[in-house]
Design a protein around this motif. Structure first.
Motif, PDB file in Angstrom:
ATOM      1  N   LEU A  82       0.871  -1.170   0.000  1.00  0.00           N
ATOM      2  CA  LEU A  82       0.000   0.000   0.000  1.00  0.00           C
ATOM      3  C   LEU A  82       0.910   1.223   0.000  1.00  0.00           C
ATOM      4  CD1 LEU A  82      -2.923   1.078   0.308  1.00  0.00           C
ATOM      5  CD2 LEU A  82      -2.593   0.954   2.784  1.00  0.00           C
ATOM      6  N   ILE A  83       0.792   2.051  -1.034  1.00  0.00           N
ATOM      7  CA  ILE A  83       1.644   3.239  -1.101  1.00  0.00           C
ATOM      8  C   ILE A  83       1.000   4.334  -0.258  1.00  0.00           C
ATOM      9  CG2 ILE A  83       2.628   5.015  -2.626  1.00  0.00           C
ATOM     10  CD1 ILE A  83       3.904   2.270  -3.058  1.00  0.00           C
ATOM     11  N   GLY A  84       1.709   4.776   0.744  1.00  0.00           N
ATOM     12  CA  GLY A  84       1.173   5.807   1.631  1.00  0.00           C
ATOM     13  C   GLY A  84       2.117   6.014   2.791  1.00  0.00           C
ATOM     14  N   GLU A  85       1.784   6.979   3.606  1.00  0.00           N
ATOM     15  CA  GLU A  85       2.663   7.350   4.714  1.00  0.00           C
ATOM     16  C   GLU A  85       1.842   7.442   5.995  1.00  0.00           C
ATOM     17  OE1 GLU A  85       6.104  10.705   5.067  1.00  0.00           O
ATOM     18  OE2 GLU A  85       5.092  10.378   3.168  1.00  0.00           O
ATOM     19  N   ALA A  86       2.382   6.938   7.087  1.00  0.00           N
ATOM     20  CA  ALA A  86       1.673   7.045   8.367  1.00  0.00           C
ATOM     21  C   ALA A  86       1.892   8.432   8.936  1.00  0.00           C
ATOM     22  CB  ALA A  86       2.215   6.012   9.339  1.00  0.00           C
ATOM     23  N   GLN A  87       0.855   8.997   9.542  1.00  0.00           N
ATOM     24  CA  GLN A  87       1.055  10.291  10.206  1.00  0.00           C
ATOM     25  C   GLN A  87       0.612  10.257  11.659  1.00  0.00           C
ATOM     26  OE1 GLN A  87      -1.181  13.449   8.391  1.00  0.00           O
ATOM     27  NE2 GLN A  87      -3.104  12.786   9.307  1.00  0.00           N
ATOM     28  N   ALA A  88      -0.090   9.197  12.057  1.00  0.00           N
ATOM     29  CA  ALA A  88      -0.505   9.083  13.459  1.00  0.00           C
ATOM     30  C   ALA A  88      -0.795   7.624  13.770  1.00  0.00           C
ATOM     31  CB  ALA A  88      -1.749   9.926  13.712  1.00  0.00           C
ATOM     32  N   LEU A  89      -0.672   7.303  15.051  1.00  0.00           N
ATOM     33  CA  LEU A  89      -0.891   5.933  15.487  1.00  0.00           C
ATOM     34  C   LEU A  89      -1.786   5.971  16.713  1.00  0.00           C
ATOM     35  CD1 LEU A  89      -0.029   3.003  15.121  1.00  0.00           C
ATOM     36  CD2 LEU A  89       2.018   3.494  16.442  1.00  0.00           C
ATOM     37  N   ASP A  90      -2.775   5.079  16.723  1.00  0.00           N
ATOM     38  CA  ASP A  90      -3.698   4.999  17.853  1.00  0.00           C
ATOM     39  C   ASP A  90      -3.635   3.553  18.347  1.00  0.00           C
ATOM     40  OD1 ASP A  90      -5.825   4.893  19.560  1.00  0.00           O
ATOM     41  OD2 ASP A  90      -7.337   5.558  18.113  1.00  0.00           O
ATOM     42  N   PRO A  91      -2.617   3.234  19.173  1.00  0.00           N
ATOM     43  CA  PRO A  91      -2.405   1.833  19.543  1.00  0.00           C
ATOM     44  C   PRO A  91      -3.553   1.244  20.353  1.00  0.00           C
ATOM     45  CG  PRO A  91      -0.738   3.254  20.564  1.00  0.00           C
ATOM     46  CD  PRO A  91      -1.609   4.132  19.751  1.00  0.00           C
ATOM     47  N   ALA A  92      -4.256   2.069  21.110  1.00  0.00           N
ATOM     48  CA  ALA A  92      -5.364   1.540  21.913  1.00  0.00           C
ATOM     49  C   ALA A  92      -6.460   0.995  20.998  1.00  0.00           C
ATOM     50  CB  ALA A  92      -5.911   2.637  22.816  1.00  0.00           C
ATOM     51  N   GLN A  93      -6.687   1.683  19.885  1.00  0.00           N
ATOM     52  CA  GLN A  93      -7.718   1.247  18.930  1.00  0.00           C
ATOM     53  C   GLN A  93      -7.124   0.371  17.826  1.00  0.00           C
ATOM     54  OE1 GLN A  93     -11.039   1.798  19.184  1.00  0.00           O
ATOM     55  NE2 GLN A  93     -10.507   2.694  21.173  1.00  0.00           N
ATOM     56  N   GLN A  94      -5.844   0.092  17.910  1.00  0.00           N
ATOM     57  CA  GLN A  94      -5.133  -0.712  16.905  1.00  0.00           C
ATOM     58  C   GLN A  94      -5.396  -0.188  15.495  1.00  0.00           C
ATOM     59  OE1 GLN A  94      -6.027  -4.393  19.661  1.00  0.00           O
ATOM     60  NE2 GLN A  94      -5.285  -5.078  17.680  1.00  0.00           N
ATOM     61  N   ARG A  95      -5.089   1.079  15.309  1.00  0.00           N
ATOM     62  CA  ARG A  95      -5.262   1.663  13.986  1.00  0.00           C
ATOM     63  C   ARG A  95      -4.229   2.759  13.761  1.00  0.00           C
ATOM     64  NH1 ARG A  95     -10.323   5.766  14.132  1.00  0.00           N
ATOM     65  NH2 ARG A  95      -9.546   6.993  15.844  1.00  0.00           N
ATOM     66  N   LEU A  96      -4.002   2.993  12.498  1.00  0.00           N
ATOM     67  CA  LEU A  96      -2.950   3.913  12.096  1.00  0.00           C
ATOM     68  C   LEU A  96      -3.540   4.870  11.070  1.00  0.00           C
ATOM     69  CD1 LEU A  96       0.436   2.464  11.062  1.00  0.00           C
ATOM     70  CD2 LEU A  96      -0.779   3.837   9.449  1.00  0.00           C
ATOM     71  N   GLN A  97      -3.150   6.137  11.157  1.00  0.00           N
ATOM     72  CA  GLN A  97      -3.716   7.104  10.217  1.00  0.00           C
ATOM     73  C   GLN A  97      -2.713   7.428   9.111  1.00  0.00           C
ATOM     74  OE1 GLN A  97      -4.584  11.136  11.557  1.00  0.00           O
ATOM     75  NE2 GLN A  97      -6.538  11.058  10.461  1.00  0.00           N
ATOM     76  N   LEU A  98      -3.197   7.381   7.879  1.00  0.00           N
ATOM     77  CA  LEU A  98      -2.350   7.724   6.733  1.00  0.00           C
ATOM     78  C   LEU A  98      -2.346   9.234   6.543  1.00  0.00           C
ATOM     79  CD1 LEU A  98      -3.632   5.069   4.158  1.00  0.00           C
ATOM     80  CD2 LEU A  98      -1.903   4.835   5.929  1.00  0.00           C
ATOM     81  N   SER A  99      -1.377   9.737   5.772  1.00  0.00           N
ATOM     82  CA  SER A  99      -1.344  11.190   5.559  1.00  0.00           C
ATOM     83  C   SER A  99      -2.561  11.660   4.765  1.00  0.00           C
ATOM     84  CB  SER A  99      -0.038  11.618   4.895  1.00  0.00           C
ATOM     85  OG  SER A  99       0.238  10.780   3.825  1.00  0.00           O
ATOM     86  N   SER A 100      -3.271  10.728   4.116  1.00  0.00           N
ATOM     87  CA  SER A 100      -4.519  11.084   3.420  1.00  0.00           C
ATOM     88  C   SER A 100      -5.654  11.315   4.422  1.00  0.00           C
ATOM     89  CB  SER A 100      -4.918   9.949   2.475  1.00  0.00           C
ATOM     90  OG  SER A 100      -5.137   8.767   3.233  1.00  0.00           O
TER      91      SER A 100
END
Ligand SMILES: Cc1cc2nc3c(=O)[nH]c(=O)nc-3n(C[C@H](O)[C@H](O)[C@H](O)COP(=O)(O)OP(=O)(O)OC[C@H]3O[C@@H](n4cnc5c(N)ncnc54)[C@H](O)[C@@H]3O)c2cc1C
Length: 378
Positions: A82-100
Motif C-alpha cells: 500500500l503506497i502511503g505514509e503514516a502520520q498518526a498511530l492509535d495503539p489503543a484502537q489498533q489503527r494507524l492514520q495515513l497522511s490522506s
C-alpha cells in the motif's frame, strides 16, 4: 489478544531493511493462515539501500542498483503493498492514520520506519541525507546546477558520522569530475572533537586523513550555526538522526531519544500488538543505529510476528556487542571499523564492501525471489 483494529491484518509500517528481510523470510516460509492479510505501507514502491548511496552519488552505480522493488517482494511474500505514509498511530484502537487522513486497522503492527533528519532552512542548495527518497531527487538537481554554473563553490557538510564522511567524499569526487575547472572548497563541521564517535580512534584518524587528502577543512568541536554557511554555499546535512515526529504522539513507551522502547523480543514495552525493528526500535541497553543492526533484527522479527500471530512463544533477539562498519573511499578502497577489532583500510576492504553490498541486493532480484519461492513450495 484483542482485535479492535482489524482482526485479520498484519500491518508492516515502512519498507526498511528489517521488513524487506522479514518479507524475504516469508517468501521462503509463507506465513499461511486463514484470512490473514499482510499489508506493507510504504511511501514509495522502492526501498533504498543506504550502503550503496555513496557509490550512487559518486556516479559509480545507477539508481536501480540501490533499489529494492517492494511490489515484487510483496507479491512473492503474499503481501499487499500500500503506497502511503503514516502520520498518526492509535495503539489503543489498533489503527494507524495515513497522511490522506484515512485510518487503517490492524491486529498486529510492526514499525520499521528508520530515522529522519531535520535540515535547517538554508537559502542556498541543501542536501539532507534523510529521507533517502528525497536525496535521490535532490542530488541530480544539485549536479545539474553545478554543471550549469561558474566559479568556485563552498560546500559545507554538517555531521561527522560515517554517513556524513562517506557522502561528502563521494559528492566531492563527482563534482570535481564533472567540472574540473570549478574549484570546490569543502568544510566538515562536527560538534564532537573527533570524527566517527563510537568507532575506534584508528578509524577516525583514517577518515580524517581521507578528508584532508580530498582538501576538506575539518571544523571539529564546532557546532554549525546558520551564519557559518552563506547562501552561495551548498549545505550537506548529515547530523542528528531522530525518530519521526508522529511516534512522540502515539502514547507508546519510548526511549529518551523518542524511539519505540521494545523488549528483547522486539515487542513494544507498552503494547503487545506492536513490534519494532531497525532504527525504530530502542532495546535496552541501547544499540548504535545502523543498517547492519536492522538486518540482524530481521530474523527475530520474522519469527516473532509469525509466533505472535499464532499465539506461540516469542524469541529473544541477541544482538552482537559490536558490528562492522565499512566506509567507501573515493579511490576504491574502504575503511573497516569495529569497536572490538579496531580498524583497517585498503582496496581489499573496498572489494569486501562491494561484495557484501551486492550480495545483499542480489537477494531481492526476480530470480532470487523465484528461487526462494520454489524452495518454499517444495
Ligand atoms: C547515506 C547513508 C549511508 C549509510 N550507510 C550505512 C552502511 O554502510 N552501513 C550501515 O550499517 N548503516 C548505514 N547507514 C545507516 C542506515 O541507513 C540506517 O541505520 C538503516 O537504514 C536503518 O534501517 P531501517 O530498517 O531501520 O530503516 P530504513 O532502511 O531507513 O527504512 C525506513 C523505511 O521507512 C519508510 N518510512 C519512513 N517514514 C514512514 C512513514 N511515516 N510511513 C511509511 N513508511 C515510512 C521509508 O520510506 C523507508 O523506506 C547509512 C545511512 C545513510 C544516510
Amino acid at each position: 489478544m484483542s482485535v479492535a483494529g482489524h482482526p485479520d491484518r498484519l500491518l508492516l509500517l515502512g519498507g526498511g531493511h528489517s521488513h524487506a528481510l522479514t518479507l524475504l523470510d516469508w517468501v521462503r516460509r509463507p506465513l499461511a493462515s486463514a484470512g490473514l492479510e499482510i499489508v506493507l505501507l510504504s511511501p514509495n514502491r522502492y526501498s533504498l539501500y543506504s550502503g550503496l548511496v555513496p557509490a550512487w552519488m559518486a556516479g559509480r552505480i545507477p539508481q536501480e542498483a540501490l533499489q529494492i522493488d517492494l511490489a515484487a517482494l510483496c507479491r512473492a511474500a503474499g503481501a499487499r503493498l500500500l503506497i502511503g505514509e503514516a502520520q498518526a498511530l492509535d495503539p489503543a484502537q489498533q489503527r494507524l492514520q495515513l497522511s490522506s487522513g484515512e485510518w487503517l486497522g490492524y491486529r498486529l503492527l510492526s514499525v520499521n520506519t528508520g530515522s529522519t533528519l531535520r535540515a535547517p532552512e538554508h537559502a542556498g542548495p541543501c542536501l539532507s541525507l534523510r529521507p533517502l527518497a528525497r536525496l535521490l531527487q535532490d542530488w541530480p538537481l544539485f549536479l545539474h546546477a553545478w554543471q550549469q554554473g561558474s566559479g568556485p563553490m563552498g560546500l559545507d557538510a554538517v555531521g561527522g558520522g560515517a554517513a556524513g564522511v562517506e557522502v561528502l567524499l563521494a559528492a566531492l569526487q563527482r563534482l570535481r569530475r564533472l567540472r574540473p575547472d570549478r574549484p570546490v572548497q569543502a568544510r566538515l563541521f562536527s560538534a564532537s572533537e573527533r570524527l566517527l564517535m563510537g568507532h575506534p580512534v584508528g578509524a577516525a584518524r583514517r577518515a580524517e586523513a581521507a578528508l584532508r587528502r580530498a582538501g576538506v577543512q575539518l571544523m571539529l568541536g564546532r557546532r554549525w550555526q546558520p551564519v557559518d554557511s552563506p547562501a552561495q554555499h551548498g549545505l550537506l546535512w548529515a547530523a542528528g538522526a531522530q525518530p519521526p515526529e508522529w511516534l512522540a504522539r502515539s502514547g507508546l513507551a519510548l526511549s529518551a531519544e523518542g524511539y519505540l522502547a521494545v523488549e528483547a523480543t522486539l515487542q513494544s514495552r507498552s503494547q503487545a500488538t506492536v513490534f519494532a525493528a531497525g532504527d525504530s526500535a530502542a532495546l535496552a541497553p541501547a544499540l548504535d543505529k545502523s543498517g547492519v543492526r536492522a538486518v540482524r533484527m530481521a530474523s527475530t522479527l520474522a519469527h516473532n510476528l509469525r509466533a505472535a500471530w499464532r499465539g506461540e512463544a516469542l524469541q529473544v533477539h541477541r544482538p552482537q556487542s559490536a558490528v562492522l562498519a565499512l566506509l567507501a573511499l573515493p579511490d576504491g578502497s574502504a575503511i573497516a571499523s569495529h569497536a572490538r577489532w579496531g580498524s583497517a583500510q585498503g582496496r581489499w576492504v573496498g572489494r569486501w564492501k562491494d561484495a557484501l553490498d551486492h550480495a545483499f541486493m542480489n537477494r531481492f532480484t526476480p530470480e532470487a525471489l523465484a528461487s526462494l519461492a520454489s524452495q518454499g513450495a517444495s
